[in-house]
Structures are given as structure tokens and as C-alpha cells.
Design a protein around this motif. Structure first.
Motif, PDB file in Angstrom:
ATOM      1  N   SER A  10       0.841  -1.207   0.000  1.00  0.00           N
ATOM      2  CA  SER A  10       0.000   0.000   0.000  1.00  0.00           C
ATOM      3  C   SER A  10       0.874   1.254   0.000  1.00  0.00           C
ATOM      4  CB  SER A  10      -0.960   0.006   1.184  1.00  0.00           C
ATOM      5  OG  SER A  10      -0.263   0.070   2.404  1.00  0.00           O
ATOM      6  N   PHE A  11       1.981   1.214   0.727  1.00  0.00           N
ATOM      7  CA  PHE A  11       2.913   2.342   0.745  1.00  0.00           C
ATOM      8  C   PHE A  11       3.489   2.588  -0.647  1.00  0.00           C
ATOM      9  CE2 PHE A  11       7.505   3.491   1.126  1.00  0.00           C
ATOM     10  CZ  PHE A  11       7.318   4.828   1.422  1.00  0.00           C
ATOM     11  N   THR A  12       3.965   1.522  -1.283  1.00  0.00           N
ATOM     12  CA  THR A  12       4.564   1.640  -2.612  1.00  0.00           C
ATOM     13  C   THR A  12       3.549   2.166  -3.630  1.00  0.00           C
ATOM     14  OG1 THR A  12       6.119  -0.130  -2.125  1.00  0.00           O
ATOM     15  CG2 THR A  12       5.763   0.376  -4.446  1.00  0.00           C
ATOM     16  N   GLY A  13       2.325   1.654  -3.568  1.00  0.00           N
ATOM     17  CA  GLY A  13       1.288   2.106  -4.495  1.00  0.00           C
ATOM     18  C   GLY A  13       0.969   3.573  -4.336  1.00  0.00           C
ATOM     19  N   LEU A  14       0.778   4.027  -3.100  1.00  0.00           N
ATOM     20  CA  LEU A  14       0.476   5.449  -2.868  1.00  0.00           C
ATOM     21  C   LEU A  14       1.668   6.331  -3.210  1.00  0.00           C
ATOM     22  CD1 LEU A  14      -1.684   5.478   0.353  1.00  0.00           C
ATOM     23  CD2 LEU A  14      -2.267   6.489  -1.833  1.00  0.00           C
ATOM     24  N   PHE A  15       2.863   5.862  -2.870  1.00  0.00           N
ATOM     25  CA  PHE A  15       4.069   6.632  -3.172  1.00  0.00           C
ATOM     26  C   PHE A  15       4.178   6.849  -4.677  1.00  0.00           C
ATOM     27  CE2 PHE A  15       8.496   7.588  -3.827  1.00  0.00           C
ATOM     28  CZ  PHE A  15       8.883   8.287  -2.691  1.00  0.00           C
ATOM     29  N   LYS A  16       3.975   5.773  -5.441  1.00  0.00           N
ATOM     30  CA  LYS A  16       4.070   5.869  -6.896  1.00  0.00           C
ATOM     31  C   LYS A  16       2.965   6.772  -7.455  1.00  0.00           C
ATOM     32  CE  LYS A  16       4.578   3.317 -11.142  1.00  0.00           C
ATOM     33  NZ  LYS A  16       4.809   2.045 -11.784  1.00  0.00           N
ATOM     34  N   SER A  67       6.992   7.655  -9.138  1.00  0.00           N
ATOM     35  CA  SER A  67       7.975   6.581  -9.123  1.00  0.00           C
ATOM     36  C   SER A  67       7.842   5.776  -7.837  1.00  0.00           C
ATOM     37  CB  SER A  67       9.402   7.131  -9.252  1.00  0.00           C
ATOM     38  OG  SER A  67       9.745   7.887  -8.107  1.00  0.00           O
ATOM     39  N   THR A  68       8.351   4.570  -7.869  1.00  0.00           N
ATOM     40  CA  THR A  68       8.323   3.734  -6.670  1.00  0.00           C
ATOM     41  C   THR A  68       9.337   4.276  -5.668  1.00  0.00           C
ATOM     42  OG1 THR A  68      10.015   2.230  -7.459  1.00  0.00           O
ATOM     43  CG2 THR A  68       7.712   1.688  -8.026  1.00  0.00           C
ATOM     44  N   PRO A  69       9.211   3.905  -4.394  1.00  0.00           N
ATOM     45  CA  PRO A  69      10.197   4.364  -3.413  1.00  0.00           C
ATOM     46  C   PRO A  69      11.626   3.951  -3.777  1.00  0.00           C
ATOM     47  CG  PRO A  69       8.296   3.429  -2.302  1.00  0.00           C
ATOM     48  CD  PRO A  69       8.125   3.169  -3.764  1.00  0.00           C
ATOM     49  N   THR A  70      11.795   2.735  -4.275  1.00  0.00           N
ATOM     50  CA  THR A  70      13.125   2.262  -4.648  1.00  0.00           C
ATOM     51  C   THR A  70      13.683   3.076  -5.803  1.00  0.00           C
ATOM     52  OG1 THR A  70      12.542   0.044  -3.908  1.00  0.00           O
ATOM     53  CG2 THR A  70      14.447   0.235  -5.362  1.00  0.00           C
ATOM     54  N   ALA A  71      12.854   3.342  -6.828  1.00  0.00           N
ATOM     55  CA  ALA A  71      13.306   4.154  -7.964  1.00  0.00           C
ATOM     56  C   ALA A  71      13.635   5.575  -7.517  1.00  0.00           C
ATOM     57  CB  ALA A  71      12.238   4.169  -9.048  1.00  0.00           C
ATOM     58  N   PHE A  72      12.835   6.128  -6.624  1.00  0.00           N
ATOM     59  CA  PHE A  72      13.071   7.466  -6.089  1.00  0.00           C
ATOM     60  C   PHE A  72      14.426   7.506  -5.373  1.00  0.00           C
ATOM     61  CE2 PHE A  72      12.809  10.444  -2.530  1.00  0.00           C
ATOM     62  CZ  PHE A  72      12.439  11.620  -3.177  1.00  0.00           C
ATOM     63  N   LYS A  73      14.674   6.516  -4.539  1.00  0.00           N
ATOM     64  CA  LYS A  73      15.924   6.439  -3.781  1.00  0.00           C
ATOM     65  C   LYS A  73      17.109   6.245  -4.724  1.00  0.00           C
ATOM     66  CE  LYS A  73      17.930   3.930   0.090  1.00  0.00           C
ATOM     67  NZ  LYS A  73      17.704   2.901   1.104  1.00  0.00           N
ATOM     68  N   ASN A  74      16.972   5.342  -5.708  1.00  0.00           N
ATOM     69  CA  ASN A  74      18.060   5.081  -6.651  1.00  0.00           C
ATOM     70  C   ASN A  74      18.388   6.313  -7.486  1.00  0.00           C
ATOM     71  OD1 ASN A  74      18.284   2.476  -5.727  1.00  0.00           O
ATOM     72  ND2 ASN A  74      17.069   1.595  -7.380  1.00  0.00           N
ATOM     73  N   LYS A  75      17.372   7.061  -7.877  1.00  0.00           N
ATOM     74  CA  LYS A  75      17.580   8.287  -8.649  1.00  0.00           C
ATOM     75  C   LYS A  75      18.425   9.278  -7.846  1.00  0.00           C
ATOM     76  CE  LYS A  75      15.095  11.978 -10.994  1.00  0.00           C
ATOM     77  NZ  LYS A  75      13.797  12.567 -11.271  1.00  0.00           N
ATOM     78  N   TYR A  76      18.127   9.392  -6.575  1.00  0.00           N
ATOM     79  CA  TYR A  76      18.876  10.296  -5.708  1.00  0.00           C
ATOM     80  C   TYR A  76      20.321   9.821  -5.576  1.00  0.00           C
ATOM     81  CZ  TYR A  76      20.617  12.552  -1.506  1.00  0.00           C
ATOM     82  OH  TYR A  76      21.383  13.242  -0.614  1.00  0.00           O
ATOM     83  N   VAL A  77      20.540   8.531  -5.409  1.00  0.00           N
ATOM     84  CA  VAL A  77      21.887   7.983  -5.267  1.00  0.00           C
ATOM     85  C   VAL A  77      22.693   8.264  -6.540  1.00  0.00           C
ATOM     86  CG1 VAL A  77      23.220   5.846  -5.049  1.00  0.00           C
ATOM     87  CG2 VAL A  77      21.259   6.250  -3.564  1.00  0.00           C
ATOM     88  N   LYS A  78      22.052   8.075  -7.703  1.00  0.00           N
ATOM     89  CA  LYS A  78      22.727   8.351  -8.979  1.00  0.00           C
ATOM     90  C   LYS A  78      23.086   9.829  -9.105  1.00  0.00           C
ATOM     91  CE  LYS A  78      20.897   4.617 -11.800  1.00  0.00           C
ATOM     92  NZ  LYS A  78      20.061   4.262 -12.953  1.00  0.00           N
ATOM     93  N   GLN A  79      22.162  10.693  -8.726  1.00  0.00           N
ATOM     94  CA  GLN A  79      22.419  12.132  -8.809  1.00  0.00           C
ATOM     95  C   GLN A  79      23.550  12.536  -7.878  1.00  0.00           C
ATOM     96  OE1 GLN A  79      18.649  13.963  -7.961  1.00  0.00           O
ATOM     97  NE2 GLN A  79      17.944  13.818 -10.073  1.00  0.00           N
ATOM     98  N   LYS A  80      23.562  11.943  -6.716  1.00  0.00           N
ATOM     99  CA  LYS A  80      24.562  12.275  -5.703  1.00  0.00           C
ATOM    100  C   LYS A  80      25.950  11.812  -6.137  1.00  0.00           C
ATOM    101  CE  LYS A  80      25.307  12.084  -0.755  1.00  0.00           C
ATOM    102  NZ  LYS A  80      24.854  11.530   0.517  1.00  0.00           N
ATOM    103  N   SER A  81      26.011  10.638  -6.788  1.00  0.00           N
ATOM    104  CA  SER A  81      27.308  10.101  -7.215  1.00  0.00           C
ATOM    105  C   SER A  81      27.762  10.685  -8.553  1.00  0.00           C
ATOM    106  CB  SER A  81      27.232   8.569  -7.305  1.00  0.00           C
ATOM    107  OG  SER A  81      26.336   8.173  -8.324  1.00  0.00           O
ATOM    108  N   GLY A  82      26.879  11.415  -9.225  1.00  0.00           N
ATOM    109  CA  GLY A  82      27.248  12.088 -10.459  1.00  0.00           C
ATOM    110  C   GLY A  82      27.034  11.253 -11.708  1.00  0.00           C
ATOM    111  N   TYR A  83      26.356  10.160 -11.625  1.00  0.00           N
ATOM    112  CA  TYR A  83      26.106   9.303 -12.805  1.00  0.00           C
ATOM    113  C   TYR A  83      24.772   9.581 -13.405  1.00  0.00           C
ATOM    114  CZ  TYR A  83      30.215   6.682 -11.440  1.00  0.00           C
ATOM    115  OH  TYR A  83      31.475   6.323 -11.140  1.00  0.00           O
TER     116      TYR A  83
END
Length: 131
Positions: A104-110, A115-131
Motif C-alpha cells: 500500500s505504501f509503494t502504491g500510494l508513493f508511486k 515513481s516507486t520508493p526504490t526508484a526514487f531512492k536510486n535516482k537520488y543515489v545516482k544524482q549524488k554520485s554524479g552518474y
């Protein structure tokens, strides 16, 4: 009294003239903010403001432009974003912001962020690392 302050008072009086009622609704909103991680019903929140559930919903929407449930979900998702960006796992974030299941959390978040919570988190990690 400044012009700005006069306009705020005028708007407040047009939206809802009773300052006590505005204060009670504001206190209920702060209650929701403090207890985001807790399971709460509209009846619990309305009781905190000393109104019937349906009257509380009408007043809250009139003052804040959204229902208490919409506000609560948006506040939980906003806190979830901050927690995800701080490095917490999706499962930990889910339960720490008051959801009872990750699905339910993932559905509402998306639904609310696109985006899903995992995709949101991964996007931030990529931005932070410069990739």
C-alpha cells in the motif's frame, strides 16, 4: 496594522469567522503531524479537535483545501521521501511513516510521486554520485 495583516484577517474572516474553530482545526493538523507514524482514524483526529467527524472534515477542507486524509497521506509521503534520502530502507520507511504494508505504501508513493520508493531512492543515489 499593516495592509498585509488586514488582508489576512479579512480572508480568515471570509473562510471561517470563528478564531476558536480555526485554532482547534490547526491543533488537529499539528496532532496529525506529530503522530504521522501512528495508526489514526478520522474519528480520532476529529475527537482531538472536539468536532464530529463529518463536521471536522468540512472545516478542515475549508481551511486547508484538502481533506484530513489527503493531508495525512501527503505528509506521510513527504516524510517518507526525507527518510529514503537519508538512506533508510523502503521497508523501514514504510512502517516509520504509519503504513501497515509495503504494497500500500509503494502504491500510494508511486501514485503521488510518479515513481516507486526504490526508484526514487536510486535516482537520488545516482544524482549524488554524479552518474
Amino acid at each position: 496594522m499593516t495592509f498585509y495583516h488586514q488582508q489576512l484577517i479579512k480572508i480568515r474572516d471570509e473562510v471561517y469567522p470563528d478564531a476558536y474553530v480555526c485554532k482547534r482545526i490547526g491543533e488537529a493538523k499539528r496532532f496529525m503531524d506529530r503522530e504521522l507514524e501512528c495508526s489514526m482514524s478520522l474519528a480520532d483526529i476529529a475527537e482531538e479537535a472536539s468536532f464530529s467527524t463529518f463536521h471536522f472534515i468540512r472545516l478542515f477542507k475549508r481551511l486547508y483545501g484538502q481533506t484530513p486524509y489527503q493531508y495525512l497521506i501527503a505528509a506521510r509521503i513527504a516524510k517518507a521521501k526525507r527518510l529514503l534520502l537519508s538512506g533508510k530502507t523502503v521497508k523501514d520507511v514504510c512502517f516509520s511513516v504509519g503504513f501497515e504494508s509495503t504494497s500500500s505504501f509503494t502504491g500510494l508513493f508511486k501514485k503521488l510521486t510518479g515513481s516507486t520508493p526504490t526508484a526514487f531512492k536510486n535516482k537520488y543515489v545516482k544524482q549524488k554520485s554524479g552518474y
